[in-house]
Design an enzyme around this catalytic site. Structure first.
Site, PDB file in Angstrom:
ATOM      1  N   HIS A 337      -0.877  -3.711   3.681  1.00  0.00           N
ATOM      2  CA  HIS A 337      -0.732  -4.206   5.053  1.00  0.00           C
ATOM      3  C   HIS A 337       0.428  -5.169   5.216  1.00  0.00           C
ATOM      4  CE1 HIS A 337      -4.813  -2.580   5.290  1.00  0.00           C
ATOM      5  NE2 HIS A 337      -4.573  -2.458   6.569  1.00  0.00           N
ATOM      6  N   GLY A 338       0.820  -5.849   4.161  1.00  0.00           N
ATOM      7  CA  GLY A 338       1.921  -6.785   4.316  1.00  0.00           C
ATOM      8  C   GLY A 338       2.220  -7.516   3.030  1.00  0.00           C
TER       9      GLY A 338
END
Lengths: 482, 278
Positions: A337-338
């Site tokens: 996700h990041g």
């Protein structure tokens, strides 16, 4: 280009008309592929070369892996190179700064850190890279004998051209290009063929589009005005009740934002005669974290299971290895996700909960219930609260802010700020009702089909009315950053 | 076509609902002056300014003056007034909006009150976005289809209705405080304010600097504060200091959050402004 922009409102009918202006699959695939690149490069054409390169590499690798008469060693080399390219691109554009910060000595980091931090994150890179990996892996598994359904190995140059055209279309198809659902090669490529306007499932497409745009533009975009208070300066000043409401508000916002985007993608694909996989299945009705992951971002969890968990051994090599695999998959899933440790912690926390459930429920045997008992309601409420609390790591990627939020939750004064509560209460309600609508399916089934049709028509008309009159200020899609 | 029957029914019903709602908000319901979020509150004010006939007076300022909603001036000398007190922005952005409408060939108001609070704040990215939205496609669409105006949002109508019925409790008592700042040199904001004031004056608009009480303004209890006087002097315009005029009278003002006036106090302040306006 954003789905909720005026430019897209012009783009869509033009592409739709052009698509159905020709009857041959080649024309239609060409129109949609070209339109998809326009869609992707609309705001920043500089991002296009990476998408071109990724498509080219994966397309050539898939063609080679599916071609007959290739030696096993060569196939292994092609697979390794393709995977290295995909993961390398993802690592460079997404994780270079994070990895550099961890690995480099301070003096080196001081020199290269600013440069690494300035590397732009190409929008949708995580999604289209995963689709590329899916294509290559399926080509490797299925091989020249079986072939991927809808993508037979080309026998001549003409067929090779059509093979590549299909691959480029699969990678670029604009409804799912920047934020999914992550489509696997085998579930999409067989659908490519001539499409007729008369076959369009208008009712199915329109309902998905109305609901998707409503969730995004009315629910998520209005909620974001209140959840903007989830920042250090703002939440320190808020009473405790407002802080709890913020957690719930963001929980509903992120579902409406991402679930809305996925529904729009499904509806758009239907307009062009394609079916994309369902990405959300009322996740806040989940009675366990295991069930939550079968209902939330389904295309990602399926991808992780197929291409990571099972290749790692899944649950086939004993208890300890199963738990290790589970942690690893959820850790990497979080990090997908990041490039921040908070995402990894978020994923790992879910992994721990999954492991705990597995331990308590007898080695993964599903204890999901079909009906709704009081116990099931309590469990669903507990799961919703746990999931909502963990979303805090998404919204506040700085750990110290998360800790400060917890401190404020315990120590801030009582009382209430009614204005944000009004927004959160009012715009969370549609998500709650949407879930109740699903839970009440057995009750609805008792109505006659004409009554059901009428009820559904009135509800969608009301939703469309609110979409026209009550949209929030346009905001970016949360998952674009991933 | 059978695969589109339900879609057509949905579209027809929703068009009827939108037209019906447009009629209801236009004829039966009072127009909301408050909204549930800053963005929509600003949108209400911008739409009123850009889409309605130009009033005689304009209040250009921040969220402080934004509380003096036009309805509070009913029956006073300032009954014809537009409120451009923008939440999260400042008077310079409001003045840009005023000038934007006038430079587009619109008639000029007679008088513009420029709030001093946050006058020293130049436009940032948010302000520029707000100004862009003022002549964006959505604004034009709202001009054609009133159901798409912020004032027609069902959630805003409901919020304004609830707010009207909210009891006065839960407020924080405040005391008008002085302002100990000084104008140092020739700051950028002052030049920008002067440029906008000059343009308005050339168009025949009277510009008045307005100082309203602010709950937590610089905590310097200084009646001798001359910041507002100095700014007015440097801009060459009159100053109406409601802070100074209300303070000695011993009036108690209430602030909903320690900063913004409550509805009752804002109503009283609107009356004072109407009485004391030159």
């Amino acid at each position: 280009m954003l789905f909720n922009s005026w430019s897209f409102a012009v783009f869509l009918p033009v592409v739709f008309a052009l698509h159905y202006a020709g009857r041959r699959a080649g024309w239609q695939v060409g129109v949609l592929t070209a339109a998809s690149f326009v869609f992707y490069g609309w705001q920043n054409p500089k991002l296009l070369p990476l998408l071109f390169l990724s498509t080219l590499v994966n397309g050539l690798a898939a063609q080679d892996l599916l071609s007959a008469g290739r030696a096993a060693g060569r196939r292994r080399l092609v697979l390794s190179l393709a995977l290295a390219f995909n993961l390398g691109a993802l690592a460079f554009f997404k994780y270079a700064a994070l990895v550099g910060h961890v690995l480099f000595p301070a003096s080196l980091w001081e020199q290269v850190g600013p440069w690494l931090r300035d590397i732009p994150l190409p929008i949708g890179i995580s999604f289209y890279t995963f689709q590329g990996i899916s294509l290559v892996m399926e080509s490797w598994w299925d091989g020249p004998k079986a072939g991927i359904r809808g993508l037979p190995a080309p026998a001549n140059r003409r067929e090779a051209g059509w093979f590549q055209a299909k691959v480029w279309f699969f990678k670029a198809f604009f409804p799912q290009l920047v934020a999914g659902p992550i489509v696997k090669a085998g579930e999409f490529l067989w659908q490519i063929g001539p499409k007729r306007l008369a076959d369009v499932d208008w009712d199915g497409a329109v309902k998905k589009l109305i609901l998707g745009f409503f969730l995004k533009m009315v629910v998520a975009d209005n909620l974001k005005d209140a959840t903007a208070d989830l920042n250090l300066a703002a939440f320190r000043e808020l009473p405790r009740l407002n802080l709890v409401a913020l957690l719930y508000g963001f929980s509903f916002q992120i579902l409406a934002d991402f679930g809305g985007y996925s529904l729009i993608a499904l509806g758009l694909a239907k307009l062009f005669g394609y079916e994309l996989p369902l990405n959300f299945n009322f996740p806040y009705l989940s009675r366990s974290i295991t069930e939550f992951w079968r209902r939330w971002h389904i295309s990602l969890s399926t991808w992780l299971r197929l291409y990571l968990y099972i290749p790692l051994g899944g649950n086939r090599h004993g208890e300890v290895r199963t738990y290790v695999n589970l942690f690893l998959v959820m850790f990497l899933g979080g990090l997908w996700h990041g490039a921040a440790w908070s995402y990894a912690v978020w994923g790992t926390a879910h992994g721990m909960l999954l492991a705990l459930e597995r331990l308590c429920s007898g080695k993964g045997k599903s204890r999901e219930q079909q009906g709704w008992t009081w116990l099931a309601v309590v469990r669903a409420f507990l799961v919703f609260n746990v999931v909502s609390a963990l979303w805090l790591l998404f919204k506040l990627p700085d750990f110290s802010h998360v800790i400060e939020f917890a401190r404020c939750l315990a120590n801030n004064p009582r009382g209430v700020r009614p204005q944000p509560l009004y927004i959160i209460g009012l715009f969370s309600l549609p998500v709650v009702l949407w879930h109740l609508w699903s839970a009440a399916a057995p009750l609805r089934s008792r109505l006659s089909s004409s009554r059901q049709w009428q009820l559904e028509t009135c509800l969608y008309a009301a939703i469309l009315f609110l979409l026209v009159t009550n949209a929030g200020s346009a905001g970016d899609f949360i998952y674009f950053q991933f | 076509m059978s695969r589109a029957r339900q879609s057509l029914c949905i579209l027809s019903l929703s068009v009827l609902a939108v037209l019906g709602w447009q009629w209801i908000v236009g004829r039966l319901l009072p127009r909301p002056a408050l909204a549930e979020s800053n963005i929509h509150a600003n949108r209400l004010r911008l739409e009123a300014w850009f889409l309605d006939p130009v009033p005689s007076n304009v209040l250009a300022g921040s969220s402080i003056s934004g509380r003096l909603i036009p309805g509070y001036f009913a029956g006073t000398a300032l009954a014809s007034i537009a409120n451009l007190g923008l939440d999260g922005s400042g008077p310079l952005t409001s003045l840009d909006c005023v000038l934007m409408r006038m430079t587009n060939g619109g008639p000029a108001p007679r008088r513009v009150f420029v709030e001093i609070h946050r006058l020293d704040r130049t436009n940032d990215a948010n302000d520029r976005m707000l100004l862009e939205s003022a002549h964006g496609f959505s604004m034009r669409l709202a001009g054609v289809l009133p159901a798409m105006r912020a004032a027609s949002r069902p959630s805003t109508v409901a919020y304004a209705w609830l707010k009207d019925r909210q009891p006065g409790g839960g407020t924080i008592e405040g005391r008008p405080l002085g302002d100990g700042r000084k104008v140092v040199g020739e700051p950028d904001w002052l030049n920008q304010a002067r440029e906008r004031v000059d343009r308005l004056q050339k168009l025949g608009v009277e510009v008045v600097l307005l100082r309203l009480p602010v709950g937590r303004e610089n905590p310097v209890d200084s009646q001798a504060s001359n910041f507002a006087d100095e700014v007015a002097q440097r801009l060459g315009i009159a100053l109406l200091d409601l802070n100074r005029r209300t303070a000695p009278a011993g009036s108690v003002l209430n602030y909903s959050d320690g900063l913004h006036l409550t509805a009752d106090s804002a109503r009283a302040m609107a009356r004072s402004l109407a009485q004391l306006a030159p």
